[in-house]
Design an enzyme around this catalytic site. Structure first.
Site, PDB file in Angstrom:
ATOM      1  N   ARG A 135      -9.770   3.433 -12.573  1.00  0.00           N
ATOM      2  CA  ARG A 135     -10.265   2.071 -12.794  1.00  0.00           C
ATOM      3  C   ARG A 135     -10.758   1.989 -14.245  1.00  0.00           C
ATOM      4  NH1 ARG A 135     -14.854   1.079  -8.717  1.00  0.00           N
ATOM      5  NH2 ARG A 135     -13.190   0.680  -7.231  1.00  0.00           N
ATOM      6  N   ARG A 165     -21.734  -0.337 -13.672  1.00  0.00           N
ATOM      7  CA  ARG A 165     -20.267  -0.471 -13.683  1.00  0.00           C
ATOM      8  C   ARG A 165     -19.800  -1.501 -14.727  1.00  0.00           C
ATOM      9  NH1 ARG A 165     -18.235   1.130  -8.444  1.00  0.00           N
ATOM     10  NH2 ARG A 165     -19.501   2.894  -7.774  1.00  0.00           N
ATOM     11  N   LYS A 168     -24.542   3.062  -7.157  1.00  0.00           N
ATOM     12  CA  LYS A 168     -23.832   2.169  -8.070  1.00  0.00           C
ATOM     13  C   LYS A 168     -24.691   0.966  -8.456  1.00  0.00           C
ATOM     14  CE  LYS A 168     -20.389   1.304  -5.213  1.00  0.00           C
ATOM     15  NZ  LYS A 168     -19.291   0.664  -4.446  1.00  0.00           N
ATOM     16  N   LYS A 223     -24.415  -2.994 -10.510  1.00  0.00           N
ATOM     17  CA  LYS A 223     -23.445  -3.973 -11.004  1.00  0.00           C
ATOM     18  C   LYS A 223     -24.130  -5.115 -11.755  1.00  0.00           C
ATOM     19  CE  LYS A 223     -20.101  -2.912  -7.433  1.00  0.00           C
ATOM     20  NZ  LYS A 223     -19.333  -3.370  -6.270  1.00  0.00           N
ATOM     21  N   CYS A 227      -9.272  -7.240  -0.324  1.00  0.00           N
ATOM     22  CA  CYS A 227      -9.451  -5.961  -1.026  1.00  0.00           C
ATOM     23  C   CYS A 227      -8.174  -5.133  -0.860  1.00  0.00           C
ATOM     24  CB  CYS A 227     -10.647  -5.221  -0.457  1.00  0.00           C
ATOM     25  SG  CYS A 227     -10.338  -4.593   1.205  1.00  0.00           S
ATOM     26  N   CYS A 238      -6.949   3.163   0.170  1.00  0.00           N
ATOM     27  CA  CYS A 238      -8.397   3.270   0.327  1.00  0.00           C
ATOM     28  C   CYS A 238      -8.749   4.171   1.506  1.00  0.00           C
ATOM     29  CB  CYS A 238      -9.028   1.900   0.535  1.00  0.00           C
ATOM     30  SG  CYS A 238     -10.810   2.062   0.760  1.00  0.00           S
ATOM     31  N   CYS A 292     -13.005  -3.141   5.504  1.00  0.00           N
ATOM     32  CA  CYS A 292     -14.187  -2.501   6.107  1.00  0.00           C
ATOM     33  C   CYS A 292     -15.411  -3.252   5.623  1.00  0.00           C
ATOM     34  CB  CYS A 292     -14.231  -1.008   5.750  1.00  0.00           C
ATOM     35  SG  CYS A 292     -14.961  -0.664   4.142  1.00  0.00           S
ATOM     36  N   CYS A 304     -15.426  -5.146  -0.533  1.00  0.00           N
ATOM     37  CA  CYS A 304     -14.867  -5.185  -1.890  1.00  0.00           C
ATOM     38  C   CYS A 304     -14.158  -6.493  -2.212  1.00  0.00           C
ATOM     39  CB  CYS A 304     -13.912  -4.012  -2.091  1.00  0.00           C
ATOM     40  SG  CYS A 304     -14.688  -2.418  -1.760  1.00  0.00           S
TER      41      CYS A 304
HETATM   42 FE1  SRM Z   1     -15.313  -1.465  -3.711  1.00  0.00          FE
HETATM   43  C1  SRM Z   1     -15.722   1.641  -2.446  1.00  0.00           C
HETATM   44  C2  SRM Z   1     -12.037  -0.936  -4.118  1.00  0.00           C
HETATM   45  C3  SRM Z   1     -15.131  -4.257  -5.582  1.00  0.00           C
HETATM   46  C4  SRM Z   1     -18.350  -2.458  -2.462  1.00  0.00           C
HETATM   47  N1  SRM Z   1     -14.103   0.121  -3.389  1.00  0.00           N
HETATM   48  C5  SRM Z   1     -14.471   1.344  -2.886  1.00  0.00           C
HETATM   49  C6  SRM Z   1     -13.314   2.336  -2.967  1.00  0.00           C
HETATM   50  C7  SRM Z   1     -13.404   3.045  -4.283  1.00  0.00           C
HETATM   51  C8  SRM Z   1     -13.208   3.319  -1.788  1.00  0.00           C
HETATM   52  C9  SRM Z   1     -13.896   4.657  -1.951  1.00  0.00           C
HETATM   53  O1  SRM Z   1     -15.122   4.716  -2.167  1.00  0.00           O
HETATM   54  O2  SRM Z   1     -13.205   5.665  -1.866  1.00  0.00           O
HETATM   55  C10 SRM Z   1     -12.125   1.337  -2.935  1.00  0.00           C
HETATM   56  C11 SRM Z   1     -10.826   1.831  -3.568  1.00  0.00           C
HETATM   57  C12 SRM Z   1      -9.638   1.172  -2.942  1.00  0.00           C
HETATM   58  C13 SRM Z   1      -8.391   1.395  -3.676  1.00  0.00           C
HETATM   59  O3  SRM Z   1      -7.526   2.142  -3.162  1.00  0.00           O
HETATM   60  O4  SRM Z   1      -8.211   0.848  -4.769  1.00  0.00           O
HETATM   61  C14 SRM Z   1     -12.757   0.104  -3.540  1.00  0.00           C
HETATM   62  N2  SRM Z   1     -13.878  -2.326  -4.777  1.00  0.00           N
HETATM   63  C15 SRM Z   1     -12.546  -2.016  -4.748  1.00  0.00           C
HETATM   64  C16 SRM Z   1     -11.715  -3.038  -5.485  1.00  0.00           C
HETATM   65  C17 SRM Z   1     -10.513  -2.440  -6.204  1.00  0.00           C
HETATM   66  C18 SRM Z   1     -11.288  -4.135  -4.503  1.00  0.00           C
HETATM   67  C19 SRM Z   1     -10.208  -5.061  -4.956  1.00  0.00           C
HETATM   68  O5  SRM Z   1      -9.341  -5.303  -4.115  1.00  0.00           O
HETATM   69  O6  SRM Z   1     -10.223  -5.580  -6.077  1.00  0.00           O
HETATM   70  C20 SRM Z   1     -12.802  -3.634  -6.405  1.00  0.00           C
HETATM   71  C21 SRM Z   1     -12.933  -2.863  -7.687  1.00  0.00           C
HETATM   72  C22 SRM Z   1     -14.006  -3.403  -8.533  1.00  0.00           C
HETATM   73  C23 SRM Z   1     -14.069  -2.821  -9.913  1.00  0.00           C
HETATM   74  O7  SRM Z   1     -13.138  -3.068 -10.676  1.00  0.00           O
HETATM   75  O8  SRM Z   1     -15.075  -2.169 -10.208  1.00  0.00           O
HETATM   76  C24 SRM Z   1     -14.049  -3.405  -5.560  1.00  0.00           C
HETATM   77  N3  SRM Z   1     -16.570  -3.044  -4.052  1.00  0.00           N
HETATM   78  C25 SRM Z   1     -16.230  -4.159  -4.755  1.00  0.00           C
HETATM   79  C26 SRM Z   1     -17.145  -5.223  -4.455  1.00  0.00           C
HETATM   80  C27 SRM Z   1     -17.062  -6.658  -4.959  1.00  0.00           C
HETATM   81  C28 SRM Z   1     -17.764  -6.873  -6.253  1.00  0.00           C
HETATM   82  O9  SRM Z   1     -18.384  -5.946  -6.802  1.00  0.00           O
HETATM   83  O10 SRM Z   1     -17.728  -7.994  -6.741  1.00  0.00           O
HETATM   84  C29 SRM Z   1     -18.064  -4.711  -3.531  1.00  0.00           C
HETATM   85  C30 SRM Z   1     -19.207  -5.501  -2.829  1.00  0.00           C
HETATM   86  C31 SRM Z   1     -20.350  -5.797  -3.701  1.00  0.00           C
HETATM   87  C32 SRM Z   1     -21.403  -4.738  -3.578  1.00  0.00           C
HETATM   88  O11 SRM Z   1     -21.299  -3.753  -4.297  1.00  0.00           O
HETATM   89  O12 SRM Z   1     -22.297  -4.894  -2.745  1.00  0.00           O
HETATM   90  C33 SRM Z   1     -17.696  -3.333  -3.305  1.00  0.00           C
HETATM   91  N4  SRM Z   1     -16.813  -0.540  -2.690  1.00  0.00           N
HETATM   92  C34 SRM Z   1     -17.938  -1.139  -2.233  1.00  0.00           C
HETATM   93  C35 SRM Z   1     -18.690  -0.179  -1.457  1.00  0.00           C
HETATM   94  C36 SRM Z   1     -20.056  -0.412  -0.750  1.00  0.00           C
HETATM   95  C37 SRM Z   1     -21.206  -0.196  -1.665  1.00  0.00           C
HETATM   96  C38 SRM Z   1     -22.534  -0.222  -0.964  1.00  0.00           C
HETATM   97  O13 SRM Z   1     -23.431  -0.923  -1.430  1.00  0.00           O
HETATM   98  O14 SRM Z   1     -22.695   0.459   0.053  1.00  0.00           O
HETATM   99  C39 SRM Z   1     -17.928   1.009  -1.443  1.00  0.00           C
HETATM  100  C40 SRM Z   1     -18.272   2.335  -0.735  1.00  0.00           C
HETATM  101  C41 SRM Z   1     -19.368   3.097  -1.407  1.00  0.00           C
HETATM  102  O15 SRM Z   1     -19.746   2.847  -2.542  1.00  0.00           O
HETATM  103  O16 SRM Z   1     -19.859   4.005  -0.750  1.00  0.00           O
HETATM  104  C42 SRM Z   1     -16.752   0.739  -2.219  1.00  0.00           C
HETATM  105 FE1  SF4 Z   2     -11.661  -0.034   0.968  1.00  0.00          FE
HETATM  106 FE2  SF4 Z   2     -13.462  -1.182   2.490  1.00  0.00          FE
HETATM  107 FE3  SF4 Z   2     -13.448  -1.628  -0.121  1.00  0.00          FE
HETATM  108 FE4  SF4 Z   2     -11.551  -2.656   1.345  1.00  0.00          FE
HETATM  109  S1  SF4 Z   2     -13.715  -3.143   1.537  1.00  0.00           S
HETATM  110  S2  SF4 Z   2     -11.243  -1.542  -0.589  1.00  0.00           S
HETATM  111  S3  SF4 Z   2     -11.266  -1.126   2.886  1.00  0.00           S
HETATM  112  S4  SF4 Z   2     -13.877   0.293   0.832  1.00  0.00           S
END
Ligand code: SRM
Ligand code: SF4
Length: 579
Positions: A87, A157, A222, A224, A442, A448, A487, A491
């Site tokens: 990323r 981030r 993390k 943001k 997402c 993922c 899930c 995201c």
């Molecule tokens: Fe996310 C984890 C994809 C935005 C909350 N996110 C992941 C992972 C890296 C899975 C992992 O931990 O192994 C996913 C990778 C999937 C893949 O194969 O690409 C993933 N997140 C994404 C992306 C690519 C979704 C998309 O379709 O665009 C976004 C990448 C953002 C970036 O460029 O940095 C993405 N993730 C978000 C958002 C939305 C936002 O930030 O606007 C959220 C919700 C907002 C928040 O943070 O509360 C989000 N991602 C998570 C979480 C839960 C965090 C938590 O507070 O518990 C995880 C899991 C974790 O961190 O343990 C996670």
């Molecule tokens: Fe993966 Fe869950 Fe984030 Fe979708 S919402 S990219 S399934 S960690």
């Protein structure tokens, strides 16, 4: 929306107990170096060993494997086909054509999916890079002035900024602040340069000289940050720990209202986890921006929960210590008092598609990219189209927080040729419905590891069906903000959607209803464990009622609350699952 300010009696500032294992590994990592360099040489496995598996995240990579073929490989007694997802760091989402040409070629030559995936945080991801090619990937990025530092892991981030940054002088300045904040809060360790770019190791000195803001153990979780320009909440402030809401007078930026403590993730069945809107701390003059950013980060660094990672984000720290206590500490550390919040209003989210003219007479073309997946599909050669545009484009590209892309800074004379290329390759399609443009998912399967249900691969067909339902119910040109995540991590920001579908298991989703157009409310649980047919029949029934009973121009999310399909009021987010 602002949470009611909480006053907590005798707040627990630091959570005592056995620290999460991530704390040990950060402490032992020698400022994010670990033994990544050694691991890279080990060709017995395509993966990284235990601590390095986590540490590479702070360098912007996640170890993954293709879940579609995991079982088959297991049957053949092969290890999973380990690879990394990268990323990039792009504050405000800006990338120039030279950089685009380089990432386009890398995606072709070295990624197993061949795509460039635009994310919900204004950047792009490569999926499926094998270990022998990782160093080359970083060197390729570096050769065109890009990096992936701190786009994952327990750090600040990629910093978001309202698109389109050159529509006005205000946009330009907001974008510059997003860049400055990103630089200010970056890890200062030279680990990335040493490991990936072969730079000399510089002897380390005192801990607080190496990481004056993040500290030797970095953040508890993390973090943001955004810069947003009302009335467009395109970056969804309530998904973020720290937001700078631009306040202007006579078109000039004077400062920011500071919103702290948003976040969307929760865990199914764990009521101690919940989405939460950010609180408005008040207004600061713009010259205090970096001091306030650093103070919010260091308070979270020192008070965030390092025992339980599920309760480690800023949103939980605020609820544990109380917003007043947190805010007072920020003021003390920054040496700045918040003044009363200035008035502003968010009216909408999402991107406006098509051409818009900017301050300098240049033109900007926003393209709708379904799921942010830039790839050559049958009859829709999006990746080739972008490549052809990048070859001739004199301006830059801006990625949006809704997985779309802006061809920015186009001279009047070049408009026609760029538009023609975009049309020829399916990057502009006048037939795309409002509903499709309001839908987002997402990544989920197959890359993922946390996905419980499909999201990106489910969305296009789901939208086909929803379009048909809306047409049947007399709502053809209307749209509902519809978001799907595989899930409850959220995201795709389903927890800020009018209809949010959250993966529960294969083919099963919980349905949440009731955010608003401005993204100021988290939706409420409506039905659990719906299969795809049930999802459609619910949307059919709900949209039929919306069509028949709504007030003039009433948005779907407001309607479901007004008629009591779900309840609006969340007094305290801690009671989210009980209310
Ligand atoms: Fe996310 C984890 C994809 C935005 C909350 N996110 C992941 C992972 C890296 C899975 C992992 O931990 O192994 C996913 C990778 C999937 C893949 O194969 O690409 C993933 N997140 C994404 C992306 C690519 C979704 C998309 O379709 O665009 C976004 C990448 C953002 C970036 O460029 O940095 C993405 N993730 C978000 C958002 C939305 C936002 O930030 O606007 C959220 C919700 C907002 C928040 O943070 O509360 C989000 N991602 C998570 C979480 C839960 C965090 C938590 O507070 O518990 C995880 C899991 C974790 O961190 O343990 C996670
Ligand atoms: Fe993966 Fe869950 Fe984030 Fe979708 S919402 S990219 S399934 S960690």
């Amino acid at each position: 929306m602002s949470n009611n300010f909480t006053k907590v009696e005798n707040p627990v500032l630091v959570v005592e107990g056995k620290q999460a294992d991530n704390e040990r590994l950060k402490a032992e990592s020698d400022y994010l170096r670990g033994t990544i360099k050694e691991d890279l040489q080990d060709r017995m496995t395509g993966g990284f060993t235990s601590d390095n598996f986590q540490l590479i995240r702070t360098h912007g990579m996640y170890q993954q494997d293709d879940r579609d073929i995991r079982a088959e490989r297991q049957k053949q007694k092969l290890e999973p086909l380990h690879n990394v997802m990268l990323r990039a760091r792009l504050p405000g989402g800006i990338i120039n054509p030279t950089q685009w040409l380089a990432i386009d070629k890398f995606a072709d030559d070295y990624t197993s999916y061949g795509s460039i995936r635009l994310t919900t945080r204004q950047t792009f991801q490569f999926h499926g890079v094998l270990k022998p090619d990782i160093k080359l990937m970083h060197q390729t990025l570096n050769s065109v002035g890009l990096d992936s530092i701190a786009t994952a892991g327990d750090v600040n981030r990629n910093v978001l900024c309202t698109s389109n940054p050159v529509e006005s002088a205000l946009h330009q300045e907001a974008y510059e602040w997003a860049t400055k904040i990103s630089e200010h809060l970056l890890p200062k360790t030279r680990a990335y340069a040493e490991i990936w770019l072969d730079e000399e190791k510089v002897e380390t000195t005192e801990a607080d000289e190496i990481e004056p803001i993040l500290g030797s153990n970095y953040l508890p979780r993390k973090f943001k940050t955004t810069v947003v320009i009302p009335p467009n909440n395109d970056i969804d402030v309530h998904a973020n720990d720290l937001n700078f809401v631009a306040i202007s007078e006579g078109g000039e930026l004077i400062g920011f209202n500071v919103l702290v403590g948003g976040g969307l993730a929760m865990t199914h069945g764990d009521k101690g986890t919940y989405p939460r809107c950010a609180d408005d701390f008040g207004f600061i003059a713009k010259e205090h921006t970096l001091a306030i950013a650093a103070a919010v980060v260091t308070v979270q660094r020192d008070w965030g929960n390092r025992v339980n990672r599920k309760n480690a984000k800023t949103k939980y720290t605020l609820d544990r210590v109380g917003v007043d206590t947190f805010k007072a500490e920020v003021e003390k550390r920054a040496g700045v008092k918040f003044s009363e919040s200035r008035s502003y209003k968010f009216t909408h989210r999402g991107d406006s598609f098509g051409w818009v003219e900017g301050i300098d007479g240049k033109h900007h073309l926003t393209l709708f990219i379904e799921n942010g997946r830039i790839l050559d599909f049958a009859g829709k050669t999006l990746k080739t189209g972008m490549l052809e545009i990048a070859k001739i484009h004199q301006g830059d590209f801006r990625l949006t927080a809704n997985q779309n892309l802006i061809v920015a800074g186009v001279a009047q004379a070049d408009k026609a040729v760029i538009e023609q290329l975009a049309r020829d390759h399916g990057l502009i399609n006048d037939g795309v419905s409002n509903q499709r443009k309001s839908s987002m998912a997402c990544v989920a399967f197959p890359t993922c590891p946390l996905a419980m249900a499909e999201a990106e691969r489910y969305l296009p067909g789901l939208v086909d069906d929803v379009e048909a339902i809306l047409t049947k119910n007399g709502l053809k040109d209307e749209s509902i903000i519809l978001r799907v995540t595989g899930c409850p991590n959220g995201c795709g920001r389903a927890m800020l959607a009018e209809i949010g579908l959250i993966g529960k298991g294969p083919g099963k989703y919980n349905m949440y209803l009731g955010s608003d157009l401005a993204g100021s409310r988290v939706p409420k649980l409506y039905k659990e464990n719906l299969d795809e047919a049930a999802v459609l029949s619910e949307i059919d029934a709900l949209s039929a009622r919306w069509s028949a009973e709504r007030l003039e121009a009433e948005a779907f999310g407001d309607f479901v609350i007004r008629v009591g399909i779900v309840e609006q009021v969340i007094v305290s987010f801690r009671d989210f699952h009980h209310a």
